[in-house]
Design a protein around this motif. Structure first.
Motif, PDB file in Angstrom:
ATOM      1  N   SER A 137       0.428  -1.439  -0.423  1.00 39.14           N
ATOM      2  CA  SER A 137       0.064  -0.155   0.321  1.00 39.14           C
ATOM      3  C   SER A 137       0.669   0.645   0.374  1.00 39.14           C
ATOM      4  CB  SER A 137      -0.983  -0.054   1.245  1.00 39.14           C
ATOM      5  OG  SER A 137      -0.684   0.384   2.879  1.00 39.14           O
ATOM      6  N   VAL A 138       0.329   2.118  -0.327  1.00 41.28           N
ATOM      7  CA  VAL A 138       0.844   4.202  -0.340  1.00 41.28           C
ATOM      8  C   VAL A 138      -0.442   4.400   0.022  1.00 41.28           C
ATOM      9  CG1 VAL A 138       1.848   5.261  -1.877  1.00 41.28           C
ATOM     10  CG2 VAL A 138       2.875   3.191  -2.015  1.00 41.28           C
ATOM     11  N   ASP A 139       0.216   5.556   0.568  1.00 40.21           N
ATOM     12  CA  ASP A 139      -1.076   6.897   1.279  1.00 40.21           C
ATOM     13  C   ASP A 139      -0.951   7.877   0.713  1.00 40.21           C
ATOM     14  OD1 ASP A 139      -2.100   4.498   2.970  1.00 40.21           O
ATOM     15  OD2 ASP A 139      -0.387   4.044   4.329  1.00 40.21           O
ATOM     16  N   TYR A 140       0.772   8.149   0.737  1.00 40.92           N
ATOM     17  CA  TYR A 140       0.961   9.429  -0.386  1.00 40.92           C
ATOM     18  C   TYR A 140       1.516   9.457  -0.698  1.00 40.92           C
ATOM     19  CZ  TYR A 140      -2.106  11.279   3.633  1.00 40.92           C
ATOM     20  OH  TYR A 140      -3.548  11.786   4.966  1.00 40.92           O
ATOM     21  N   ILE A 141       2.089  10.940  -1.742  1.00 44.21           N
ATOM     22  CA  ILE A 141       3.509  11.171  -3.003  1.00 44.21           C
ATOM     23  C   ILE A 141       3.652  11.949  -2.843  1.00 44.21           C
ATOM     24  CG2 ILE A 141       3.790  10.296  -4.830  1.00 44.21           C
ATOM     25  CD1 ILE A 141       1.075   8.601  -5.748  1.00 44.21           C
ATOM     26  N   ILE A 142       4.821  11.865  -2.747  1.00 41.72           N
ATOM     27  CA  ILE A 142       5.757  13.221  -3.201  1.00 41.72           C
ATOM     28  C   ILE A 142       6.417  13.189  -4.650  1.00 41.72           C
ATOM     29  CG2 ILE A 142       7.041  15.003  -2.220  1.00 41.72           C
ATOM     30  CD1 ILE A 142       6.459  14.021   0.753  1.00 41.72           C
ATOM     31  N   HIS A 143       5.736  13.932  -5.839  1.00 42.26           N
ATOM     32  CA  HIS A 143       6.261  13.269  -6.640  1.00 42.26           C
ATOM     33  C   HIS A 143       7.310  14.749  -7.404  1.00 42.26           C
ATOM     34  CE1 HIS A 143       6.610  12.438 -10.819  1.00 42.26           C
ATOM     35  NE2 HIS A 143       5.742  13.030 -11.398  1.00 42.26           N
ATOM     36  N   GLY A 144       8.721  14.264  -7.121  1.00 45.61           N
ATOM     37  CA  GLY A 144       9.809  15.090  -7.204  1.00 45.61           C
ATOM     38  C   GLY A 144      10.436  15.252  -8.975  1.00 45.61           C
ATOM     39  N   ALA A 145      10.318  14.261  -8.891  1.00 45.59           N
ATOM     40  CA  ALA A 145      11.558  13.174 -10.157  1.00 45.59           C
ATOM     41  C   ALA A 145      11.006  14.158 -12.190  1.00 45.59           C
ATOM     42  CB  ALA A 145      11.181  11.635 -10.434  1.00 45.59           C
ATOM     43  N   SER A 146      12.264  14.698 -12.103  1.00 43.72           N
ATOM     44  CA  SER A 146      12.118  15.665 -12.962  1.00 43.72           C
ATOM     45  C   SER A 146      13.620  15.538 -13.732  1.00 43.72           C
ATOM     46  CB  SER A 146      11.611  17.384 -12.770  1.00 43.72           C
ATOM     47  OG  SER A 146      11.394  18.035 -13.349  1.00 43.72           O
ATOM     48  N   ALA A 147      13.452  16.495 -14.825  1.00 42.88           N
ATOM     49  CA  ALA A 147      14.304  17.197 -15.552  1.00 42.88           C
ATOM     50  C   ALA A 147      14.734  18.409 -14.747  1.00 42.88           C
ATOM     51  CB  ALA A 147      14.808  17.658 -17.239  1.00 42.88           C
ATOM     52  N   THR A 148      15.803  18.975 -14.414  1.00 47.78           N
ATOM     53  CA  THR A 148      15.782  20.115 -14.049  1.00 47.78           C
ATOM     54  C   THR A 148      17.250  20.623 -14.323  1.00 47.78           C
ATOM     55  OG1 THR A 148      17.593  19.046 -12.523  1.00 47.78           O
ATOM     56  CG2 THR A 148      15.634  18.971 -12.195  1.00 47.78           C
ATOM     57  N   SER A 149      17.975  20.761 -15.747  1.00 48.56           N
ATOM     58  CA  SER A 149      18.779  21.186 -15.615  1.00 48.56           C
ATOM     59  C   SER A 149      18.481  22.136 -17.404  1.00 48.56           C
ATOM     60  CB  SER A 149      20.326  20.203 -16.789  1.00 48.56           C
ATOM     61  OG  SER A 149      21.430  20.870 -17.232  1.00 48.56           O
ATOM     62  N   SER A 150      19.182  23.542 -17.405  1.00 46.22           N
ATOM     63  CA  SER A 150      18.394  24.335 -18.286  1.00 46.22           C
ATOM     64  C   SER A 150      19.208  24.093 -19.715  1.00 46.22           C
ATOM     65  CB  SER A 150      19.054  25.810 -18.400  1.00 46.22           C
ATOM     66  OG  SER A 150      18.165  26.317 -17.073  1.00 46.22           O
ATOM     67  N   LYS A 151      20.250  23.917 -19.493  1.00 46.50           N
ATOM     68  CA  LYS A 151      21.393  23.071 -20.889  1.00 46.50           C
ATOM     69  C   LYS A 151      20.027  21.407 -21.121  1.00 46.50           C
ATOM     70  CE  LYS A 151      26.338  25.595 -20.355  1.00 46.50           C
ATOM     71  NZ  LYS A 151      27.479  24.997 -19.805  1.00 46.50           N
ATOM     72  N   TYR A 152      19.716  21.101 -20.073  1.00 47.26           N
ATOM     73  CA  TYR A 152      19.591  19.611 -20.593  1.00 47.26           C
ATOM     74  C   TYR A 152      18.116  19.459 -21.566  1.00 47.26           C
ATOM     75  CZ  TYR A 152      17.044  15.041 -20.524  1.00 47.26           C
ATOM     76  OH  TYR A 152      16.985  13.565 -20.696  1.00 47.26           O
ATOM     77  N   PHE A 153      17.612  20.811 -21.006  1.00 42.89           N
ATOM     78  CA  PHE A 153      15.984  21.830 -21.423  1.00 42.89           C
ATOM     79  C   PHE A 153      16.915  21.432 -23.275  1.00 42.89           C
ATOM     80  CE2 PHE A 153      14.728  23.318 -17.490  1.00 42.89           C
ATOM     81  CZ  PHE A 153      15.318  22.078 -16.478  1.00 42.89           C
ATOM     82  N   VAL A 154      17.537  22.703 -23.053  1.00 41.62           N
ATOM     83  CA  VAL A 154      18.309  22.809 -24.918  1.00 41.62           C
ATOM     84  C   VAL A 154      18.873  21.673 -26.249  1.00 41.62           C
ATOM     85  CG1 VAL A 154      19.202  24.660 -26.238  1.00 41.62           C
ATOM     86  CG2 VAL A 154      17.626  24.947 -24.163  1.00 41.62           C
TER      87      VAL A 154
END
Length: 353
Positions: free
Chosen positions: A101-118
């Motif tokens: 079971s899972v009761d709560y989720i904190i979803h923080g996974a993401s790309a974070t680098s400006s150079k990577y976005f480009v």
């Protein structure tokens, strides 16, 4: 055993939060999944919940979802051995597999680098959309009690030049044909996806729009502007700006961001967004550089403007003035505690460790 064995400044912050009056009792005896658990915010959330277990015996079952198993074990092995943390190895771009079971989720996974976005705009978009879609499907299956999605001030785009404080209902312009917009547009679409899941499937997901957030725990080699400024102060190097530094933003200290996420997770309203920022920190990039030179650098370093010909490759946003309004979050009981100068002082003390 302390949670942050290598960073006493971060440990101090965690213990101050545990000693505060955060509305944490809803998590007692519950299971909390943290995605992006090796990132700056994700890792400190894992440490914070484990700190609550040690100091208050809340018996929270913490599931740290990581893509890199080796990195996850390096960061959390002492807590896994203690019994506080379970490592879930997986990529959010694939369906989440977890039988308990899972009761709560904190979803923080993401790309974070400006150079990577480009350089990787397609991957940036799909990680946002497919990744969060997988988490929301998982949340629906598990019938969770609450979820918070870590969004960004970048959903506001470029505000009008005469814009005042930016509330959760204000939006500026984002150029959809710019590959740098892969991050901003991705965040906007995911916010709509979260609101849609809240509406159609009654998933209690809330949205945290974080301003730039830093403090102890930022890696020494981090590429973001605040980390570069801190390195310059430590190494006694002049701060070199690749723009005129006119962009104005507000910032948030890591400890304050963690408390905000818990307020939003537990007390926020499903399908709604909350700005997370210290409203007293709004400052231009150049002013922030000069602050670091004068205070942290003791006036021994200076700010230099050097604009390169290939500026677009750096992935910088257009110059803008964006001051977030966090009153909606404050109505939940939250307040910022650390100002900009102290944020840099504690960031640098953490880097030294």
């Amino acid at each position: 055993m302390n949670e942050c064995m290598e960073n006493e400044i971060m440990q101090q912050d965690l213990e101050m939060l545990v000693d505060s009056d955060l509305p944490i009792t809803a998590l007692e005896g519950k299971s909390v999944l943290v995605t992006g658990a090796t990132g700056l915010i994700g890792s400190q959330m894992v440490y914070l919940l484990a700190c609550y277990n040690r100091m208050r015996n809340l018996q929270i079952h913490i599931i740290a979802m990581v893509r890199n198993e080796e990195k996850g074990k390096k960061m959390f092995s002492h807590l896994i051995g203690r019994g506080d943390v379970e490592l879930l190895v997986g990529d959010i771009n694939r369906p989440v597999v977890y039988s308990d079971s899972v009761d709560y989720i904190i979803h923080g996974a993401s790309a974070t680098s400006s150079k990577y976005f480009v350089s990787n705009p397609v991957e940036t978009i799909y990680t946002a959309l497919d990744g969060t879609s997988n988490i929301l499907k998982f949340a629906t299956e598990k019938k969770i009690n609450g979820m918070v999605y870590l969004s960004s001030l970048e959903v506001y785009g470029t505000p009008e030049k005469d814009a005042d404080l930016i509330t959760e209902n204000d939006y500026g312009y984002i150029e959809p044909l710019s590959v740098r917009s892969s991050y901003s547009e991705g965040k906007r679409m995911v916010e709509c996806l979260c609101a849609s899941y809240a509406h159609e499937y009654s998933v209690p997901v809330k949205i945290a729009r974080l301003s730039q957030t830093f403090g102890p725990g930022v890696a020494y080699e981090d590429g973001r502007v605040f980390a570069e400024f801190a390195r310059c102060a430590l190494e006694q190097r002049d701060i070199v700006l690749h723009t005129q530094g006119h962009t104005v933003r507000s910032y948030c200290y890591t400890k304050d961001a963690l408390s905000a996420l818990l307020y939003i997770l537990i007390s926020g309203k499903a399908g709604e967004a909350y700005n997370v920022t210290n409203m007293d920190t709004a400052v231009s990039i150049k002013e922030m550089a000069e602050l670091v030179c004068e205070t942290i650098g003791s006036g021994k370093i200076k700010t230099v403007i050097d604009i390169p010909e290939d500026l677009a490759s750096f992935g910088y946003n257009p110059e803008m003035i964006i001051r977030l309004d966090s009153k909606k979050l404050m109505q939940l009981g939250w307040k910022a505690t650390i100002g900009l100068e102290e944020m840099f002082e504690r960031l640098i003390k953490g880097m030294k460790k």
